[in-house]
Design a protein around this motif. Structure first.
Motif, PDB file in Angstrom:
ATOM      1  N   LEU A   6      49.676 -46.008  81.143  1.00 36.71           N
ATOM      2  CA  LEU A   6      48.389 -46.230  81.814  1.00 36.71           C
ATOM      3  C   LEU A   6      47.358 -46.772  80.833  1.00 36.71           C
ATOM      4  CD1 LEU A   6      46.505 -45.948  84.277  1.00 36.71           C
ATOM      5  CD2 LEU A   6      46.036 -43.620  83.486  1.00 36.71           C
ATOM      6  N   SER A   7      47.294 -46.194  79.643  1.00 38.09           N
ATOM      7  CA  SER A   7      46.313 -46.665  78.667  1.00 38.09           C
ATOM      8  C   SER A   7      46.596 -48.103  78.249  1.00 38.09           C
ATOM      9  CB  SER A   7      46.276 -45.737  77.453  1.00 38.09           C
ATOM     10  OG  SER A   7      47.459 -45.838  76.710  1.00 38.09           O
ATOM     11  N   ASN A   8      47.860 -48.455  78.085  1.00 41.45           N
ATOM     12  CA  ASN A   8      48.204 -49.839  77.748  1.00 41.45           C
ATOM     13  C   ASN A   8      47.823 -50.806  78.858  1.00 41.45           C
ATOM     14  OD1 ASN A   8      49.217 -49.338  75.171  1.00 41.45           O
ATOM     15  ND2 ASN A   8      51.259 -48.899  75.941  1.00 41.45           N
ATOM     16  N   VAL A   9      48.030 -50.401  80.106  1.00 40.82           N
ATOM     17  CA  VAL A   9      47.643 -51.239  81.242  1.00 40.82           C
ATOM     18  C   VAL A   9      46.132 -51.435  81.260  1.00 40.82           C
ATOM     19  CG1 VAL A   9      47.532 -51.320  83.772  1.00 40.82           C
ATOM     20  CG2 VAL A   9      49.663 -50.690  82.638  1.00 40.82           C
ATOM     21  N   VAL A  10      45.376 -50.357  81.037  1.00 37.47           N
ATOM     22  CA  VAL A  10      43.914 -50.448  81.032  1.00 37.47           C
ATOM     23  C   VAL A  10      43.433 -51.348  79.889  1.00 37.47           C
ATOM     24  CG1 VAL A  10      41.789 -49.114  80.704  1.00 37.47           C
ATOM     25  CG2 VAL A  10      43.574 -48.239  82.199  1.00 37.47           C
ATOM     26  N   ILE A  11      44.033 -51.227  78.724  1.00 38.00           N
ATOM     27  CA  ILE A  11      43.657 -52.066  77.578  1.00 38.00           C
ATOM     28  C   ILE A  11      43.948 -53.535  77.861  1.00 38.00           C
ATOM     29  CG2 ILE A  11      44.239 -52.607  75.176  1.00 38.00           C
ATOM     30  CD1 ILE A  11      44.688 -49.536  74.808  1.00 38.00           C
ATOM     31  N   VAL A  12      45.122 -53.828  78.395  1.00 35.25           N
ATOM     32  CA  VAL A  12      45.481 -55.218  78.710  1.00 35.25           C
ATOM     33  C   VAL A  12      44.546 -55.778  79.781  1.00 35.25           C
ATOM     34  CG1 VAL A  12      47.276 -56.673  79.733  1.00 35.25           C
ATOM     35  CG2 VAL A  12      47.871 -55.027  77.958  1.00 35.25           C
ATOM     36  N   LEU A  13      44.220 -54.987  80.803  1.00 39.49           N
ATOM     37  CA  LEU A  13      43.277 -55.449  81.826  1.00 39.49           C
ATOM     38  C   LEU A  13      41.908 -55.738  81.227  1.00 39.49           C
ATOM     39  CD1 LEU A  13      44.114 -53.187  84.905  1.00 39.49           C
ATOM     40  CD2 LEU A  13      44.482 -55.650  84.668  1.00 39.49           C
ATOM     41  N   GLY A  14      41.477 -54.897  80.299  1.00 39.05           N
ATOM     42  CA  GLY A  14      40.194 -55.126  79.641  1.00 39.05           C
ATOM     43  C   GLY A  14      40.181 -56.422  78.859  1.00 39.05           C
ATOM     44  N   PHE A  15      41.252 -56.670  78.090  1.00 38.36           N
ATOM     45  CA  PHE A  15      41.330 -57.923  77.342  1.00 38.36           C
ATOM     46  C   PHE A  15      41.415 -59.124  78.274  1.00 38.36           C
ATOM     47  CE2 PHE A  15      42.653 -55.468  73.512  1.00 38.36           C
ATOM     48  CZ  PHE A  15      41.716 -56.011  72.636  1.00 38.36           C
ATOM     49  N   TRP A  16      42.159 -58.989  79.356  1.00 29.49           N
ATOM     50  CA  TRP A  16      42.271 -60.082  80.327  1.00 29.49           C
ATOM     51  C   TRP A  16      40.908 -60.372  80.948  1.00 29.49           C
ATOM     52  CZ3 TRP A  16      41.320 -60.063  85.592  1.00 29.49           C
ATOM     53  CH2 TRP A  16      41.639 -61.254  86.244  1.00 29.49           C
ATOM     54  N   LEU A  17      40.163 -59.327  81.318  1.00 32.24           N
ATOM     55  CA  LEU A  17      38.852 -59.504  81.930  1.00 32.24           C
ATOM     56  C   LEU A  17      37.894 -60.198  80.960  1.00 32.24           C
ATOM     57  CD1 LEU A  17      37.014 -58.997  84.354  1.00 32.24           C
ATOM     58  CD2 LEU A  17      36.536 -56.724  83.420  1.00 32.24           C
ATOM     59  N   MET A  18      37.907 -59.771  79.707  1.00 31.86           N
ATOM     60  CA  MET A  18      37.036 -60.395  78.719  1.00 31.86           C
ATOM     61  C   MET A  18      37.410 -61.863  78.487  1.00 31.86           C
ATOM     62  SD  MET A  18      36.469 -57.442  75.865  1.00 31.86           S
ATOM     63  CE  MET A  18      35.503 -58.511  74.819  1.00 31.86           C
ATOM     64  N   ALA A  19      38.690 -62.143  78.388  1.00 25.06           N
ATOM     65  CA  ALA A  19      39.136 -63.519  78.128  1.00 25.06           C
ATOM     66  C   ALA A  19      38.822 -64.437  79.306  1.00 25.06           C
ATOM     67  CB  ALA A  19      40.631 -63.531  77.826  1.00 25.06           C
ATOM     68  N   SER A  20      39.071 -63.976  80.511  1.00 22.62           N
ATOM     69  CA  SER A  20      38.800 -64.821  81.677  1.00 22.62           C
ATOM     70  C   SER A  20      37.299 -65.023  81.859  1.00 22.62           C
ATOM     71  CB  SER A  20      39.426 -64.221  82.932  1.00 22.62           C
ATOM     72  OG  SER A  20      38.819 -62.991  83.270  1.00 22.62           O
ATOM     73  N   ALA A  21      36.506 -64.014  81.568  1.00 27.58           N
ATOM     74  CA  ALA A  21      35.054 -64.150  81.691  1.00 27.58           C
ATOM     75  C   ALA A  21      34.499 -65.069  80.609  1.00 27.58           C
ATOM     76  CB  ALA A  21      34.393 -62.778  81.599  1.00 27.58           C
ATOM     77  N   TRP A  22      35.094 -65.053  79.440  1.00 32.64           N
ATOM     78  CA  TRP A  22      34.606 -65.904  78.364  1.00 32.64           C
ATOM     79  C   TRP A  22      34.724 -67.378  78.720  1.00 32.64           C
ATOM     80  CZ3 TRP A  22      36.358 -69.759  75.206  1.00 32.64           C
ATOM     81  CH2 TRP A  22      35.533 -70.075  74.115  1.00 32.64           C
ATOM     82  N   ARG A  23      35.836 -67.755  79.320  1.00 31.14           N
ATOM     83  CA  ARG A  23      36.019 -69.157  79.708  1.00 31.14           C
ATOM     84  C   ARG A  23      34.953 -69.607  80.696  1.00 31.14           C
ATOM     85  NH1 ARG A  23      41.625 -67.792  79.840  1.00 31.14           N
ATOM     86  NH2 ARG A  23      41.432 -67.470  82.074  1.00 31.14           N
ATOM     87  N   VAL A  24      34.685 -68.768  81.700  1.00 26.44           N
ATOM     88  CA  VAL A  24      33.685 -69.107  82.714  1.00 26.44           C
ATOM     89  C   VAL A  24      32.298 -69.193  82.082  1.00 26.44           C
ATOM     90  CG1 VAL A  24      32.541 -68.271  84.811  1.00 26.44           C
ATOM     91  CG2 VAL A  24      35.021 -68.112  84.593  1.00 26.44           C
ATOM     92  N   LEU A  25      31.967 -68.241  81.227  1.00 26.75           N
ATOM     93  CA  LEU A  25      30.661 -68.232  80.573  1.00 26.75           C
ATOM     94  C   LEU A  25      30.496 -69.433  79.657  1.00 26.75           C
ATOM     95  CD1 LEU A  25      28.020 -66.703  80.158  1.00 26.75           C
ATOM     96  CD2 LEU A  25      29.136 -65.432  78.321  1.00 26.75           C
ATOM     97  N   TYR A  26      31.529 -69.790  78.932  1.00 23.83           N
ATOM     98  CA  TYR A  26      31.471 -70.939  78.036  1.00 23.83           C
ATOM     99  C   TYR A  26      31.197 -72.227  78.812  1.00 23.83           C
ATOM    100  CZ  TYR A  26      32.935 -74.510  74.733  1.00 23.83           C
ATOM    101  OH  TYR A  26      32.976 -75.617  73.943  1.00 23.83           O
ATOM    102  N   GLU A  27      31.918 -72.414  79.904  1.00 23.03           N
ATOM    103  CA  GLU A  27      31.724 -73.614  80.721  1.00 23.03           C
ATOM    104  C   GLU A  27      30.323 -73.647  81.329  1.00 23.03           C
ATOM    105  OE1 GLU A  27      33.593 -76.342  81.221  1.00 23.03           O
ATOM    106  OE2 GLU A  27      34.992 -75.547  79.727  1.00 23.03           O
ATOM    107  N   ALA A  28      29.845 -72.507  81.809  1.00 21.56           N
ATOM    108  CA  ALA A  28      28.521 -72.458  82.425  1.00 21.56           C
ATOM    109  C   ALA A  28      27.431 -72.749  81.398  1.00 21.56           C
ATOM    110  CB  ALA A  28      28.288 -71.092  83.069  1.00 21.56           C
ATOM    111  N   GLN A  29      27.555 -72.195  80.208  1.00 18.54           N
ATOM    112  CA  GLN A  29      26.553 -72.459  79.181  1.00 18.54           C
ATOM    113  C   GLN A  29      26.598 -73.904  78.718  1.00 18.54           C
ATOM    114  OE1 GLN A  29      27.160 -69.541  76.103  1.00 18.54           O
ATOM    115  NE2 GLN A  29      25.747 -68.099  77.070  1.00 18.54           N
TER     116      GLN A  29
END
Length: 88
Positions: A6-29
């Motif tokens: 469970l902890s590994n799944v939560v960690i991977v989801l957190g990294f995935w969320l940060m990485a996917s959000a970074w791309r969107v934020l970079y393009e918007a900026q």
């Protein structure tokens, strides 16, 4: 153990969320617009939420006294940061 899985799944989801959000934020900026697609269409601050998920995953995996003390403090700091960004 199931808790480590469970902890590994939560960690991977957190990294995935940060990485996917970074791309969107970079393009918007880059375009001078407000990020409103991808994770930003569901969550106001997905990078902060991803970081909190990562911290929570590590807290599940290896709870120590320092992590038990620092986790709520860091959550509070990130929530204050998000609220201050909302005022801008």
């Amino acid at each position: 153990s199931p808790l480590h899985i469970l902890s590994n799944v939560v960690i991977v989801l957190g990294f995935w969320l940060m990485a996917s959000a970074w791309r969107v934020l970079y393009e918007a900026q880059r375009e001078g617009k407000v990020a409103a697609t991808g994770a930003y269409s569901y969550i106001r601050h997905p990078q902060y939420a991803g970081f909190i998920l990562i911290m929570f995953g590590f807290l599940l995996q290896w709870p120590t006294i320092p992590t038990l003390i620092l986790f709520p403090i860091l959550c509070w700091i990130y929530s204050k940061l998000a609220m201050s960004e909302e005022k801008q």
